[in-house]
Enzyme design. Sequence first.
Site, PDB file in Angstrom:
ATOM      1  CE  LYS A 231      -4.334   0.681   0.352  1.00  0.00           C
ATOM      2  NZ  LYS A 231      -5.481   0.192  -0.561  1.00  0.00           N
TER       3      LYS A 231
ATOM      4  CB  THR B 183      -2.748  -3.161  -0.582  1.00  0.00           C
ATOM      5  OG1 THR B 183      -4.032  -2.933  -1.291  1.00  0.00           O
ATOM      6  CG2 THR B 183      -2.052  -4.184  -1.328  1.00  0.00           C
TER       7      THR B 183
ATOM      8  NE  ARG C 202      29.337  26.947  -9.016  1.00  0.00           N
ATOM      9  CZ  ARG C 202      29.225  25.776  -9.424  1.00  0.00           C
ATOM     10  NH1 ARG C 202      28.530  25.679 -10.471  1.00  0.00           N
ATOM     11  NH2 ARG C 202      29.573  24.754  -8.910  1.00  0.00           N
TER      12      ARG C 202
ATOM     13  CD  GLN D 282      30.490  17.167  -9.837  1.00  0.00           C
ATOM     14  OE1 GLN D 282      30.809  18.188  -9.586  1.00  0.00           O
ATOM     15  NE2 GLN D 282      30.487  16.813 -10.959  1.00  0.00           N
TER      16      GLN D 282
ATOM     17  CG  HIS E  66      22.128  25.338 -13.544  1.00  0.00           C
ATOM     18  ND1 HIS E  66      23.490  24.949 -13.237  1.00  0.00           N
ATOM     19  CD2 HIS E  66      21.656  24.323 -14.064  1.00  0.00           C
ATOM     20  CE1 HIS E  66      23.644  23.896 -13.495  1.00  0.00           C
ATOM     21  NE2 HIS E  66      22.714  23.225 -14.026  1.00  0.00           N
TER      22      HIS E  66
END
Length: 274
Positions: free
Chosen positions: A12, A57, A167, A210, A238
Site C-alpha cells: 500500500k 493492501t 557563482r 561534487q 542554476h
Amino acid sequence: MAIVLGENQYGKAETRLVRVDRDADEHRLVDLNVSTALSGDLTETHLTGANDKVLATDTQKNTVLAFARDGVGQIETFGLRLARHYVGQLASIHRARVEIEQYPWTRLGPHSFTRSGEGTRLATVVFDGEATVEGGIKDLTVLNTTDSEFWGYPRDEYTTLPETKDRILATAVNARWRFSSTQVEWAEAYATARASLLDAFATTYSYSLQQTLFAMGKRVLENVPDIASVRLSLPNQHHYLTDLSPFDLDNPGVVFHVGDRPYGLIEAEVVRET
C-alpha cells in the site's frame, strides 16, 4: 523456453497519517506518509490468482493507522514495529519494507502550526528476519551567494559554458544514510546528520558541487558514528547572471534568473571504511 515469475512485491503506497497528541495543553503533531511493500511465497497469487497467502493492501493501510493509535514516536521505531508485524502475520510473507516520510511543521502556538521548509525527514526499514534501517532527508533547499567557483573543465566544440570564479551555488539536498545498528538514538542521529549537512554546505569553499557533496557526506560520518554510509543526490539549481545591457544597465552580480530545466544532477555515496 521457460517463462517464470521473477522478484516481486506488493503493498500500500502513501498512506497519509496525522497523529495529534493531546495529553498536554501544548499539542504535538506528527504528519506522515507511509508506504509498505511485502514479498515472499506469492507465486501462486501471480500464476493462478489465489489470494490465500496475501495480506491485503487495505489491511496494511489499516495496520498503519491502528498502530498510530498508541503513538508514533521516532519514525524509525514506528517502521520497525510495522515491518516486524507484517512478517509475523502470515507464513507466506518473508520480507517487509516500510518507507516513511515525515513532513515538518513549525509551532505557532499551543495548537497552531505552519508547514516549514526545513526538509522532509525519511526512514526506510526492511525486515526479513533481520532488520536494516535507513534514515534521511529530502527537499532541504540551501544556497550560498558566493564562495563557489567552477572552472578548469575540458572544452570541446560543444562547450559554451563560461568559467567562473564566483557563482551562486544552490541545491535541494536529498540524502539517505544507512545505519550500522538498530539500537540508535534516532532523534539525536537525525538532528546531528541534518546539522552536519548544513554546516558542511555553509563552510566549504566550493570548486565543484561534487566536492561539496563529499564534504557534506564526510561531515555526517564524522559526527554520527552509527551511520555507515550516506547517499546524496544534489540537483544543481542554476542561477544565471542576467544581461541587462539591452537596457543600458550594468549588472555587478546582483540580478539572476533561475534555470528550471535541464539541470545538473550530482549523485554519490560516501562510505565509512571498515
